[in-house]
Design an enzyme around this catalytic site. Structure first.
Site, PDB file in Angstrom:
ATOM      1  N   GLU A  72      60.991  12.233 -46.449  1.00  0.00           N
ATOM      2  CA  GLU A  72      61.455  11.463 -45.879  1.00  0.00           C
ATOM      3  C   GLU A  72      60.099  11.519 -44.516  1.00  0.00           C
ATOM      4  O   GLU A  72      58.754  12.118 -44.545  1.00  0.00           O
ATOM      5  CB  GLU A  72      62.341  12.131 -43.947  1.00  0.00           C
ATOM      6  CG  GLU A  72      62.486  13.718 -44.617  1.00  0.00           C
ATOM      7  CD  GLU A  72      64.093  15.129 -43.957  1.00  0.00           C
ATOM      8  OE1 GLU A  72      64.778  14.296 -44.534  1.00  0.00           O
ATOM      9  OE2 GLU A  72      63.609  14.598 -42.774  1.00  0.00           O
TER      10      GLU A  72
ATOM     11  N   CYS B   1      58.865  23.048 -49.485  1.00  0.00           N
ATOM     12  CA  CYS B   1      58.431  23.134 -49.420  1.00  0.00           C
ATOM     13  C   CYS B   1      58.796  24.988 -49.906  1.00  0.00           C
ATOM     14  O   CYS B   1      59.474  25.600 -50.320  1.00  0.00           O
ATOM     15  CB  CYS B   1      58.217  23.548 -47.189  1.00  0.00           C
ATOM     16  SG  CYS B   1      56.855  24.399 -46.925  1.00  0.00           S
TER      17      CYS B   1
ATOM     18  N   CYS C 103      60.515  29.937 -43.688  1.00  0.00           N
ATOM     19  CA  CYS C 103      60.131  29.317 -42.573  1.00  0.00           C
ATOM     20  C   CYS C 103      62.027  29.681 -41.986  1.00  0.00           C
ATOM     21  O   CYS C 103      62.864  28.553 -43.031  1.00  0.00           O
ATOM     22  CB  CYS C 103      59.900  28.933 -41.480  1.00  0.00           C
ATOM     23  SG  CYS C 103      57.723  28.307 -41.762  1.00  0.00           S
TER      24      CYS C 103
ATOM     25  N   CYS D 254      64.141  26.977 -40.928  1.00  0.00           N
ATOM     26  CA  CYS D 254      63.980  25.093 -41.064  1.00  0.00           C
ATOM     27  C   CYS D 254      64.506  24.342 -42.395  1.00  0.00           C
ATOM     28  O   CYS D 254      64.500  24.880 -43.293  1.00  0.00           O
ATOM     29  CB  CYS D 254      61.780  25.449 -41.745  1.00  0.00           C
ATOM     30  SG  CYS D 254      61.525  23.690 -42.101  1.00  0.00           S
TER      31      CYS D 254
ATOM     32  N   CYS E 149      55.729  10.430 -38.574  1.00  0.00           N
ATOM     33  CA  CYS E 149      55.334  12.293 -39.240  1.00  0.00           C
ATOM     34  C   CYS E 149      55.782  11.657 -40.135  1.00  0.00           C
ATOM     35  O   CYS E 149      56.617  11.853 -40.971  1.00  0.00           O
ATOM     36  CB  CYS E 149      56.430  12.140 -37.909  1.00  0.00           C
ATOM     37  SG  CYS E 149      56.509  14.257 -38.939  1.00  0.00           S
TER      38      CYS E 149
ATOM     39  N   CYS F 159      63.464  18.615 -39.796  1.00  0.00           N
ATOM     40  CA  CYS F 159      62.421  18.629 -40.839  1.00  0.00           C
ATOM     41  C   CYS F 159      63.267  18.988 -42.453  1.00  0.00           C
ATOM     42  O   CYS F 159      64.110  20.104 -42.023  1.00  0.00           O
ATOM     43  CB  CYS F 159      61.076  20.039 -40.700  1.00  0.00           C
ATOM     44  SG  CYS F 159      60.238  19.505 -39.200  1.00  0.00           S
TER      45      CYS F 159
HETATM   46  N1  SAH Z   1      54.300  23.376 -42.763  1.00  0.00           N
HETATM   47  C1  SAH Z   1      54.029  22.842 -41.617  1.00  0.00           C
HETATM   48  C2  SAH Z   1      54.343  21.655 -40.930  1.00  0.00           C
HETATM   49  C3  SAH Z   1      55.765  21.754 -40.782  1.00  0.00           C
HETATM   50  S1  SAH Z   1      56.956  21.324 -40.049  1.00  0.00           S
HETATM   51  C4  SAH Z   1      54.106  23.677 -39.968  1.00  0.00           C
HETATM   52  O1  SAH Z   1      54.731  25.159 -40.915  1.00  0.00           O
HETATM   53  O2  SAH Z   1      53.738  23.702 -39.398  1.00  0.00           O
HETATM   54  C5  SAH Z   1      56.588  20.893 -38.109  1.00  0.00           C
HETATM   55  C6  SAH Z   1      56.949  21.674 -37.113  1.00  0.00           C
HETATM   56  O3  SAH Z   1      58.405  22.179 -36.840  1.00  0.00           O
HETATM   57  C7  SAH Z   1      56.790  23.699 -37.187  1.00  0.00           C
HETATM   58  O4  SAH Z   1      56.345  24.086 -36.285  1.00  0.00           O
HETATM   59  C8  SAH Z   1      58.251  24.052 -37.799  1.00  0.00           C
HETATM   60  O5  SAH Z   1      58.278  25.260 -37.398  1.00  0.00           O
HETATM   61  C9  SAH Z   1      59.267  23.295 -36.907  1.00  0.00           C
HETATM   62  N2  SAH Z   1      60.211  23.565 -37.061  1.00  0.00           N
HETATM   63  C10 SAH Z   1      60.177  23.056 -38.663  1.00  0.00           C
HETATM   64  N3  SAH Z   1      62.207  23.252 -38.554  1.00  0.00           N
HETATM   65  C11 SAH Z   1      62.320  23.324 -37.351  1.00  0.00           C
HETATM   66  C12 SAH Z   1      64.243  23.601 -36.595  1.00  0.00           C
HETATM   67  N4  SAH Z   1      64.724  23.426 -37.639  1.00  0.00           N
HETATM   68  N5  SAH Z   1      63.760  23.586 -35.179  1.00  0.00           N
HETATM   69  C13 SAH Z   1      63.237  23.143 -34.494  1.00  0.00           C
HETATM   70  N6  SAH Z   1      61.520  22.894 -34.687  1.00  0.00           N
HETATM   71  C14 SAH Z   1      61.813  23.310 -36.300  1.00  0.00           C
END
Ligand code: SAH
Length: 344
Positions: free
Chosen positions: A91, A111, A115, A118, A104, A332
């Site tokens: 996406e 991945c 995290c 996420c 974006c 994301c």
């Molecule tokens: N892997 C990279 C880029 C992808 S995520 C990274 O970790 O930076 C882009 C941003 O969105 C990151 O800061 C991630 O931690 C955040 N993110 C992911 N899922 C989220 C959620 N459910 N709510 C808020 N931020 C989120």
């Protein structure tokens, strides 16, 4: 078959020699792919029919197929789900701002960073995207919207620094003359903090912005949200950010997703300010977007504002990420996950 859209102009020139063609053909083909955004060799009308046929026999021209498009009625943000040639789906998002259109993109299918909040990482990593698959997200969106893309953020699904070689090639193709020629300063790469890769990227001395997903101001808390912190500690990550700033002169953006009752207290803000102040960084607060697989909740509005004010009082440059696309599976990986789950 060779992925022609991932080739640099120099490589394409060598390919033309191999095919017994004139060198200048490379520039024509490059322009068709990266400037005129042609999807098929047969559309490259200033090449002979014979050459177009030869190209089709020897190369694949990556083309992502949009299978689902959702546009937010609240803010006009569009989320696009693309099908890849191997059946996977990724996406991308188009955000319209006063200062221009921002896209974006995803850098991987899934991945492996894990995290906790996420959605992209719930099913692990499938594979990294090729440079052409990263580019084509932007190309298809520009064609679909009929408007020029000004900014690109690599903040979709995936960890870009876990797909490093492809990322670098993508950045080169995206920003060089003869393609979309997007200024490096208008490109942001977001990472969860893979320290050796941050240092390597710094040594490339590009003018892109590095965004670091910080999300906590102590090693212990960061570890509980981001498994990658077990491998690279907070001081190591911040050192690498300092190195990036020194090498490139580019200020780091620190992303901080506010999770209710977890990392949104006044003490958290105080500690965060202490960490980022010496780095002259900018903090981007993201109220966490809750996903159904986890029980994290958003900070209360008052806590978000309080957190921001506290940082500002301590002299930190801070913005709250505009909450966009809440009505279109904005977090994301949410759209892809719901699509893949129903396909199964
Ligand atoms: N892997 C990279 C880029 C992808 S995520 C990274 O970790 O930076 C882009 C941003 O969105 C990151 O800061 C991630 O931690 C955040 N993110 C992911 N899922 C989220 C959620 N459910 N709510 C808020 N931020 C989120």
């Amino acid at each position: 078959m060779t992925d022609i859209k991932s080739m640099t102009l120099e490589e394409l020139e060598q390919e033309m020699e191999k095919l017994g063609e004139k060198k200048f053909r490379a520039r024509q083909i490059y322009s068709w792919m990266h400037e005129k955004l042609a999807d098929r060799f047969e559309d490259m009308t200033d090449l002979s029919v014979a050459l177009r046929k030869k190209l089709a026999e020897n190369y694949v021209l990556t083309r992502l197929e949009p299978v689902k498009i959702q546009t937010s009625r609240i803010d006009g943000t569009s989320k696009l789900l693309f099908r890849l040639s191997d059946g996977n789906a990724i996406e991308s998002v188009l955000m319209k701002y006063h200062h221009g259109n921002s896209v974006c993109i995803s850098s991987q299918v899934g991945c492996r960073m894990g995290c906790r909040f996420c959605a992209s990482t719930l099913d692990g990593l499938e594979r990294g995207l090729t440079p052409s698959e990263m580019l084509d997200q932007i190309y298809q969106i520009q064609k679909w919207s009929g408007e020029r893309v000004h900014n690109v953020v690599v903040m979709g699904t995936g960890e870009p620094l876990d797909n490093y070689e492809a990322l670098l090639r993508f950045l080169k193709l995206l920003t060089c003359e003869g393609g979309l020629h997007i200024s490096q300063r208008n490109v942001t790469v977001s990472t969860c903090g893979i320290v050796p890769r941050i240092r390597q990227l710094a040594d490339e001395k590009l003018q892109i912005t590095l965004a670091l997903s910080l999300h906590a101001s102590s090693q212990e808390k960061r570890r509980s949200l981001m498994p990658v912190a077990n491998k690279y500690s907070l001081p190591e990550v911040l050192d690498a950010c300092r190195y990036y700033y020194e090498q490139t002169g580019r200020r780091i953006t620190f992303e901080y997703s506010l999770v209710g009752g977890v990392n949104d207290s006044a003490e958290d803000a105080q500690e965060l300010a202490r960490l980022v102040k010496p780095l002259h960084g900018h903090v981007n607060l993201i109220p966490v977007n809750p996903i159904k697989e986890r029980d994290y909740v958003q900070s209360k509005h008052a806590a978000v504002v309080g957190f921001k004010n506290k940082l500002e009082k301590l002299g930190i440059n801070v913005t709250i990420r505009r909450e966009i696309g809440r009505d279109i599976d904005g977090a994301c990986g949410q759209l892809r996950k719901s699509y893949m789950d129903t396909e199964k």
